[in-house]
Design a protein around this motif. Structure first.
Motif, PDB file in Angstrom:
ATOM      1  N   ARG A 128       0.832  -1.209   0.000  1.00  0.00           N
ATOM      2  CA  ARG A 128       0.000   0.000   0.000  1.00  0.00           C
ATOM      3  C   ARG A 128       0.863   1.255   0.000  1.00  0.00           C
ATOM      4  NH1 ARG A 128      -3.949   0.446   4.938  1.00  0.00           N
ATOM      5  NH2 ARG A 128      -1.928   0.539   5.977  1.00  0.00           N
ATOM      6  N   SER A 129       1.949   1.243   0.740  1.00  0.00           N
ATOM      7  CA  SER A 129       2.842   2.398   0.764  1.00  0.00           C
ATOM      8  C   SER A 129       3.419   2.675  -0.619  1.00  0.00           C
ATOM      9  CB  SER A 129       3.968   2.150   1.769  1.00  0.00           C
ATOM     10  OG  SER A 129       4.893   3.219   1.769  1.00  0.00           O
ATOM     11  N   ASN A 130       3.827   1.612  -1.317  1.00  0.00           N
ATOM     12  CA  ASN A 130       4.362   1.772  -2.669  1.00  0.00           C
ATOM     13  C   ASN A 130       3.286   2.289  -3.622  1.00  0.00           C
ATOM     14  OD1 ASN A 130       6.379   1.194  -4.913  1.00  0.00           O
ATOM     15  ND2 ASN A 130       4.693  -0.147  -5.513  1.00  0.00           N
ATOM     16  N   LEU A 131       2.080   1.759  -3.477  1.00  0.00           N
ATOM     17  CA  LEU A 131       0.981   2.193  -4.336  1.00  0.00           C
ATOM     18  C   LEU A 131       0.681   3.674  -4.144  1.00  0.00           C
ATOM     19  CD1 LEU A 131      -1.347   1.767  -6.298  1.00  0.00           C
ATOM     20  CD2 LEU A 131      -2.671   0.739  -4.425  1.00  0.00           C
ATOM     21  N   LYS A 132       0.682   4.132  -2.922  1.00  0.00           N
ATOM     22  CA  LYS A 132       0.408   5.548  -2.664  1.00  0.00           C
ATOM     23  C   LYS A 132       1.497   6.443  -3.256  1.00  0.00           C
ATOM     24  CE  LYS A 132      -2.665   5.322   1.318  1.00  0.00           C
ATOM     25  NZ  LYS A 132      -2.939   5.801   2.688  1.00  0.00           N
ATOM     26  N   LYS A 133       2.743   5.967  -3.229  1.00  0.00           N
ATOM     27  CA  LYS A 133       3.823   6.728  -3.869  1.00  0.00           C
ATOM     28  C   LYS A 133       3.606   6.814  -5.367  1.00  0.00           C
ATOM     29  CE  LYS A 133       7.476   5.678  -0.488  1.00  0.00           C
ATOM     30  NZ  LYS A 133       8.756   4.945  -0.279  1.00  0.00           N
TER      31      LYS A 133
END
Length: 622
Positions: free
Chosen positions: A57-62
């Motif tokens: 999720r963190s990568n997706l938000k980036k």
């Protein structure tokens, strides 16, 4: 001398394509360490854990801040989610024998709303997810008699629980977990003690149902770890029976539409196993699974249609293929990542895939890392062997040829061995009649799914050999379980492929081999070598088309969309083609296709000298 002989033998073996079913007993298993102990130790404790987890999720938000494809696809997801608020909550509406449309709608809604909630912590989305979950969990059941309905609904509710990560009311969470157990998982374990047919089946039901049950098991793992563990373990054992169908070359026997269905559930299952356990237990690396992306890619023709054999739809959607994109993420192959389609205006994408929310994750993970040139001559062996010839990068004619063997009793199969499609200059000259509505047939009492030799399925033009561009003998149906094999394939500037069709004719023909040769950038030659039996009386060469047909000396001229295609009878130019109109089709229940017709060349068996002969026809454009 001995070395030379061995070399010749090896070269010969390379030229002959052995039928895949000769190795049908060799089944590679998935890793399966699942037990209650393994589950408690290795299952990620915090939610989300289905496709998403905290790191993903963190990568997706980036990527939402920097990647145009991810940004645009998320915009489309938000538009889809926004449209849900104006719709009523779902009701238990069974159409014929299926609740499937309701289950699919729920899976779509949870993917759209759930992804918006995950990215924005949107309370409006959370509240609507709650209402949707409460509604479907109060259904009397999820229609276990047609278990696809249960599987897709179970996955939908599992996503809803997981992607809201404990933020739904406690009463809803308890209701949902109880429903997943009572309406989803327990019906998958028949009281007889036997495994349901789909659990170890060979078609898309295996992929969809096992995937749905794994998702449900992960969602309720803490509530009932014994049920969850035994269900996941069964699924990992059973899924190989569907995965092995891709071997040896990636062909999905049920056609491109069903590749999109079955493969999408294997893909999302691999994704949420990886996010939840840190491993997909071998799904992505299963033999020929990744190669199936080449199959999917090649089934898209220049006209925008599919090579629509089996029970396949006619045309692909305008939107990007999010499941082919998963293979792009796994391989780095840019040919599998349809960037231009993903960047089309979000408002023009319409209703996205019901797994489109999950797909945003692997779109965000894609990195191009391969310089791949896709084949212009390709063969795919297996239970439904295929060949495809295309133009090269300098092709100005949009050349596409697809031919096939196979057998009618393959899942969703037809009596279409030896059939082919052909496109040139943007026109589909030779057509496959494709699929038709299951429910419209079933509601009349028509037996669509029986595949015995005399079953009703074969009365339909879309299913029998009289509706396909092949050879019929004595005006008889093909032998339903006769396997037409790919026996030779040659690449190069003039690729060629041969199929042995003998088995589909039974006693009506002693032998029959059909060879397709691309003899120029604008033509295809179909050559049939036959030996008659004592029962052979009539041989009918067939070509299905929606073009206008003019019969001329030595052949015919097809006209469509301002283009022309010559059909030349190179072997028996003195025999006149005949045109059989199939608009309207022979039966009221048949699919009605505008301007459909069958171009026929009828050859009496007695004209073949010593019972042997060749029919050679060339199709050529400008």
């Amino acid at each position: 001398m001995r070395t030379r002989v061995l070399l010749l033998i090896n070269l010969f073996c390379l030229a002959i394509i052995l039928p895949s079913f000769a190795q049908k007993d060799e089944v590679r298993k998935l890793d399966n360490p699942i037990s209650v102990q393994y589950l408690k130790k290795n299952l990620r404790k915090s939610e989300p854990r289905l496709v998403l987890n905290s790191k993903i999720r963190s990568n997706l938000k980036k990527k939402l801040k920097s990647d145009p494809v991810v940004q645009n696809m998320y915009k489309a997801i938000k538009l889809n989610a926004e449209s849900i608020y104006d719709d009523p909550l779902l009701e238990r509406v069974v159409v014929g024998r299926r609740l499937l449309s309701t289950s699919r709608e729920m899976l779509w809604r949870m993917n759209m709303l759930g992804m918006v909630y995950q990215m924005e912590n949107d309370k409006k989305a959370l509240d609507r997810i709650n209402d949707e979950v409460v509604a479907v969990c109060h259904f009397s059941d999820w229609n276990p008699s047609h278990f696809l309905d249960v599987a897709e609904m179970s996955m939908a509710v599992a996503f809803a629980l997981d992607w809201t990560a404990g933020k739904l009311p406690e009463s809803t969470i308890e209701l949902a977990k109880t429903a997943l157990i009572e309406k989803g998982l327990k019906p998958s374990w028949p009281e007889s003690g036997n495994s349901p047919g789909w659990a170890y089946g060979h078609n898309n039901w295996n992929q969809v149902c096992n995937g749905g049950m794994i998702a449900a098991s992960i969602a309720i793992a803490e509530k009932d770890p014994e049920l969850a563990a035994k269900t996941i373990s069964r699924a990992l054992d059973g899924m190989v029976q569907a995965l092995k169908q891709y071997s040896p070359d990636g062909v999905y026997p049920e056609g491109s539409t069903y590749w999109g269905y079955g493969t999408s559930f294997s893909v999302v299952t691999a994704a949420f196993l990886e996010s939840a356990f840190g491993t997909d237990f071998g799904i992505a690396d299963y033999p020929a699974f990744k190669e199936s992306a080449v199959f999917r890619y090649l089934m898209n023709t220049p006209s925008g249609w599919y090579f629509n054999f089996a029970d396949c739809g006619d045309k692909r959607s305008a939107a990007g293929d999010v499941f082919l994109a998963w293979f792009a993420t796994k391989t780095g192959n840019p040919e599998f990542f349809e960037k231009e389609r993903f960047l089309m205006p979000a408002e023009d994408m319409g209703k996205l895939s019901r797994l489109g929310g999950a797909a945003l994750v692997w779109l965000s993970q894609y990195k191009e890392s391969a310089d791949v040139k896709m084949p212009t001559a390709w063969k795919g062996n297996g239970s439904n062997p295929l060949v495809v010839f295309k133009g090269d990068e300098n092709d100005n004619h949009n050349y596409y040829f697809g031919g096939k063997g196979g057998r009618a009793t393959t899942s969703h199969g037809n009596m279409d061995a030896g059939s082919f499609i052909f496109e040139l200059n943007g026109v589909r000259w030779v057509v496959d009649p494709g699929n038709q509505s299951y429910h419209e047939l079933e509601k009349t009492g028509f037996d669509l799914w029986g595949s015995c030799q005399d079953c009703e399925r074969w009365t339909l033009l879309t299913k029998n050999n009289f509706g396909h561009s092949t050879i019929s003998v004595n005006d008889q149906l093909f032998i339903n379980n006769g396997q037409a094999t790919l026996i030779e394939f040659k690449e190069g500037e003039n690729p060629a492929a041969s199929f042995d069709l003998t088995a589909v004719y039974g006693e009506n023909m002693k032998s029959a081999v059909r060879t397709f040769t691309k003899d120029s950038p604008t033509s295809i030659v179909i050559e049939d070598k036959m030996e008659t039996s004592e029962k052979t009386t009539q041989i009918t060469w067939q070509l299905m088309t929606t073009a206008d047909v003019e019969v001329v000396d030595g052949g015919a001229v097809l006209t469509q969309d301002g283009q022309k295609l010559k059909v030349e009878n190179l072997s028996q130019p003195e025999i006149i083609f005949s045109v059989i109109s199939l608009d309207p089709a022979p039966m009221e229940l048949d699919r009605q296709i505008k301007k459909l017709k069958r171009l026929e060349l009828r050859i009496p068996a007695w004209t073949l000298e010593n019972g042997k002969g060749t029919i050679k026809v060339r199709l050529s454009g400008e």
